[in-house]
Design an enzyme around this catalytic site. Structure first.
Site, PDB file in Angstrom:
ATOM      1  N   ARG A 148       0.856  -1.195   0.000  1.00  0.00           N
ATOM      2  CA  ARG A 148       0.000   0.000   0.000  1.00  0.00           C
ATOM      3  C   ARG A 148       0.894   1.248   0.000  1.00  0.00           C
ATOM      4  NH1 ARG A 148      -2.138   0.267   6.328  1.00  0.00           N
ATOM      5  NH2 ARG A 148      -0.305   1.386   7.046  1.00  0.00           N
TER       6      ARG A 148
ATOM      7  N   SER B 183       5.222  -7.581   1.200  1.00  0.00           N
ATOM      8  CA  SER B 183       4.731  -6.933   2.415  1.00  0.00           C
ATOM      9  C   SER B 183       4.362  -8.007   3.429  1.00  0.00           C
ATOM     10  CB  SER B 183       3.591  -5.952   2.144  1.00  0.00           C
ATOM     11  OG  SER B 183       2.374  -6.614   2.135  1.00  0.00           O
TER      12      SER B 183
ATOM     13  N   TYR C 103      12.054   6.144  15.443  1.00  0.00           N
ATOM     14  CA  TYR C 103      11.918   6.312  13.985  1.00  0.00           C
ATOM     15  C   TYR C 103      13.086   7.146  13.429  1.00  0.00           C
ATOM     16  CZ  TYR C 103       9.438   7.393   9.576  1.00  0.00           C
ATOM     17  OH  TYR C 103       9.074   7.526   8.260  1.00  0.00           O
TER      18      TYR C 103
ATOM     19  N   ILE D 121       4.051  13.017   3.338  1.00  0.00           N
ATOM     20  CA  ILE D 121       3.346  12.468   2.171  1.00  0.00           C
ATOM     21  C   ILE D 121       2.000  11.922   2.641  1.00  0.00           C
ATOM     22  CG2 ILE D 121       3.479  10.790   0.274  1.00  0.00           C
ATOM     23  CD1 ILE D 121       5.782  12.909   0.301  1.00  0.00           C
TER      24      ILE D 121
HETATM   25  P1  NAI Z   1       2.299   2.544   5.031  1.00  0.00           P
HETATM   26  O1  NAI Z   1       2.142   2.231   6.470  1.00  0.00           O
HETATM   27  O2  NAI Z   1       1.143   3.081   4.265  1.00  0.00           O
HETATM   28  O3  NAI Z   1       2.846   1.249   4.279  1.00  0.00           O
HETATM   29  C1  NAI Z   1       3.945   0.528   4.786  1.00  0.00           C
HETATM   30  C2  NAI Z   1       4.046  -0.803   4.083  1.00  0.00           C
HETATM   31  O4  NAI Z   1       5.137  -1.512   4.686  1.00  0.00           O
HETATM   32  C3  NAI Z   1       2.809  -1.688   4.239  1.00  0.00           C
HETATM   33  O5  NAI Z   1       2.585  -2.353   3.001  1.00  0.00           O
HETATM   34  C4  NAI Z   1       3.244  -2.705   5.300  1.00  0.00           C
HETATM   35  O6  NAI Z   1       2.624  -3.970   5.162  1.00  0.00           O
HETATM   36  C5  NAI Z   1       4.720  -2.819   5.004  1.00  0.00           C
HETATM   37  N1  NAI Z   1       5.464  -3.318   6.159  1.00  0.00           N
HETATM   38  C6  NAI Z   1       5.537  -2.777   7.389  1.00  0.00           C
HETATM   39  N2  NAI Z   1       6.296  -3.554   8.180  1.00  0.00           N
HETATM   40  C7  NAI Z   1       6.714  -4.608   7.422  1.00  0.00           C
HETATM   41  C8  NAI Z   1       7.505  -5.753   7.670  1.00  0.00           C
HETATM   42  N3  NAI Z   1       8.043  -5.991   8.867  1.00  0.00           N
HETATM   43  N4  NAI Z   1       7.724  -6.621   6.654  1.00  0.00           N
HETATM   44  C9  NAI Z   1       7.194  -6.410   5.439  1.00  0.00           C
HETATM   45  N5  NAI Z   1       6.424  -5.340   5.142  1.00  0.00           N
HETATM   46  C10 NAI Z   1       6.195  -4.452   6.128  1.00  0.00           C
HETATM   47  O7  NAI Z   1       3.556   3.534   4.950  1.00  0.00           O
HETATM   48  P2  NAI Z   1       3.914   4.687   3.896  1.00  0.00           P
HETATM   49  O8  NAI Z   1       3.421   5.973   4.418  1.00  0.00           O
HETATM   50  O9  NAI Z   1       3.574   4.269   2.518  1.00  0.00           O
HETATM   51  O10 NAI Z   1       5.513   4.732   4.067  1.00  0.00           O
HETATM   52  C11 NAI Z   1       6.393   3.977   3.265  1.00  0.00           C
HETATM   53  C12 NAI Z   1       7.818   4.329   3.661  1.00  0.00           C
HETATM   54  O11 NAI Z   1       8.029   5.725   3.509  1.00  0.00           O
HETATM   55  C13 NAI Z   1       8.149   3.996   5.101  1.00  0.00           C
HETATM   56  O12 NAI Z   1       9.476   3.523   5.182  1.00  0.00           O
HETATM   57  C14 NAI Z   1       8.028   5.328   5.799  1.00  0.00           C
HETATM   58  O13 NAI Z   1       8.818   5.389   6.948  1.00  0.00           O
HETATM   59  C15 NAI Z   1       8.517   6.271   4.725  1.00  0.00           C
HETATM   60  N6  NAI Z   1       8.066   7.625   4.883  1.00  0.00           N
HETATM   61  C16 NAI Z   1       6.735   7.960   4.804  1.00  0.00           C
HETATM   62  C17 NAI Z   1       6.349   9.270   4.951  1.00  0.00           C
HETATM   63  C18 NAI Z   1       4.933   9.692   4.838  1.00  0.00           C
HETATM   64  O14 NAI Z   1       4.670  10.905   4.994  1.00  0.00           O
HETATM   65  N7  NAI Z   1       3.998   8.812   4.563  1.00  0.00           N
HETATM   66  C19 NAI Z   1       7.329  10.322   5.245  1.00  0.00           C
HETATM   67  C20 NAI Z   1       8.680   9.878   5.302  1.00  0.00           C
HETATM   68  C21 NAI Z   1       9.019   8.577   5.113  1.00  0.00           C
END
Ligand code: NAI
Length: 248
Positions: free
Chosen positions: A16, A37, A156, A189
């Site tokens: 996602r 994931s 984090y 984001i």
């Molecule tokens: P989200 O929570 O919407 O998606 C995270 C994804 O990672 C999910 O598909 C989840 O199943 C997977 N995941 C989590 N733990 C896992 C594990 N142990 N093994 C396999 N899969 C795992 O997060 P989002 O917002 O899409 O963020 C993606 C990346 O971007 C992350 O690393 C986050 O820290 C980084 N990020 C996001 C920001 C934002 O504003 N959304 C800002 C800065 C960085």
């Protein structure tokens, strides 16, 4: 445009949010994508959605990237299924936000084990195949919080700052094999992760963004696609902030 024809990409956290958009973008330009994931339903759904647009482009792999042994098995399976891997995107990440006074050991371990050790696990698993591949790329999704820190996010911030250090060390170690390693540091984001924040927090954040708007998942996917493309062959060890100017 098909910058990624005949390329194979692995995107962790592809179920996602930002990861799904990255997987979709790479598939849209010709890549075959392993969507990783934690849960089978989430990566399965993402892969189905990508395949509906780009038939045969995506395959789902439900694996916990914090599990070292499981990730080594994943690497073997992906190589068996696709034959090689050119692009590894370490995007999976979690938050367990709370002030240090209240932070539990488990809050620390969960975040570090996913966001930082998870990248170690995948690089260990895929490095041999990447070293043999053409135009091999490692792209780690860090965060501006890894650059500037944030109250309530000590775990984090440490994980993402660690990921930036890891990115640079890997860049130096693998440069001789023409594997590049870069990080993208997203700002704020709009995703499920950030939707959970209270409105007051969101308003305060917007006040700190020169472009005065939140980013979208496609802003990150575009940056990743550039770093993954042949045009970025001479860029390694860098951190590209995609943050509306927040950390300039
Ligand atoms: P989200 O929570 O919407 O998606 C995270 C994804 O990672 C999910 O598909 C989840 O199943 C997977 N995941 C989590 N733990 C896992 C594990 N142990 N093994 C396999 N899969 C795992 O997060 P989002 O917002 O899409 O963020 C993606 C990346 O971007 C992350 O690393 C986050 O820290 C980084 N990020 C996001 C920001 C934002 O504003 N959304 C800002 C800065 C960085």
């Amino acid at each position: 445009m098909s910058r990624f024809a005949n390329k194979v990409a692995v995107v962790t956290g592809g179920g996602r949010g930002i990861g799904q958009e990255i997987a979709r973008k790479l598939a849209s330009e010709g890549a075959k994508v392993a969507v990783v994931s934690r849960s089978a339903s989430s990566c399965g759904k993402a892969a189905d959605e990508i395949n509906a647009e780009f038939p045969g482009a995506a395959k789902a792999y439900p694996v916990d990237i914090a599990d070292h042994a499981a990730v080594q098995e994943l690497a073997k399976q992906v190589c068996e299924d696709f034959g090689s891997v050119n692009i590894l995107v370490n995007n999976a990440g979690v938050t367990r936000d709370t002030l240090l006074m209240r932070m539990k050991e488990d809050d620390w371990d969960t975040v570090l084990n996913t966001n930082l050790k998870g990248a170690f696990n995948t690089v260990k698993g895929f490095m041999r195949v990447l070293m043999k591949a053409e135009d091999a790329r490692i792209i780690n999704i860090a965060s501006v919080i890894g650059l500037i820190g944030n109250a309530g996010q000590a775990n984090y911030s440490a994980s993402k700052a660690g990921l930036i250090g890891f990115t640079k060390a890997v860049a130096r170690e693998l440069a001789g094999r023409q594997v590049t390693s870069n990080a993208v540091a997203p700002g704020f984001i709009t995703t499920d992760m950030t939707d959970e924040l209270p409105d007051a927090v969101k308003e305060a954040v917007i006040g700190k963004i020169p472009l005065a708007t939140f980013g979208e998942t496609k802003d990150i996917a575009e940056a990743v696609a550039f770093l993954a493309s042949p045009g970025a062959r001479y860029i390694t060890g860098q951190v590209l902030a995609v943050d509306g100017g927040m950390t300039m």
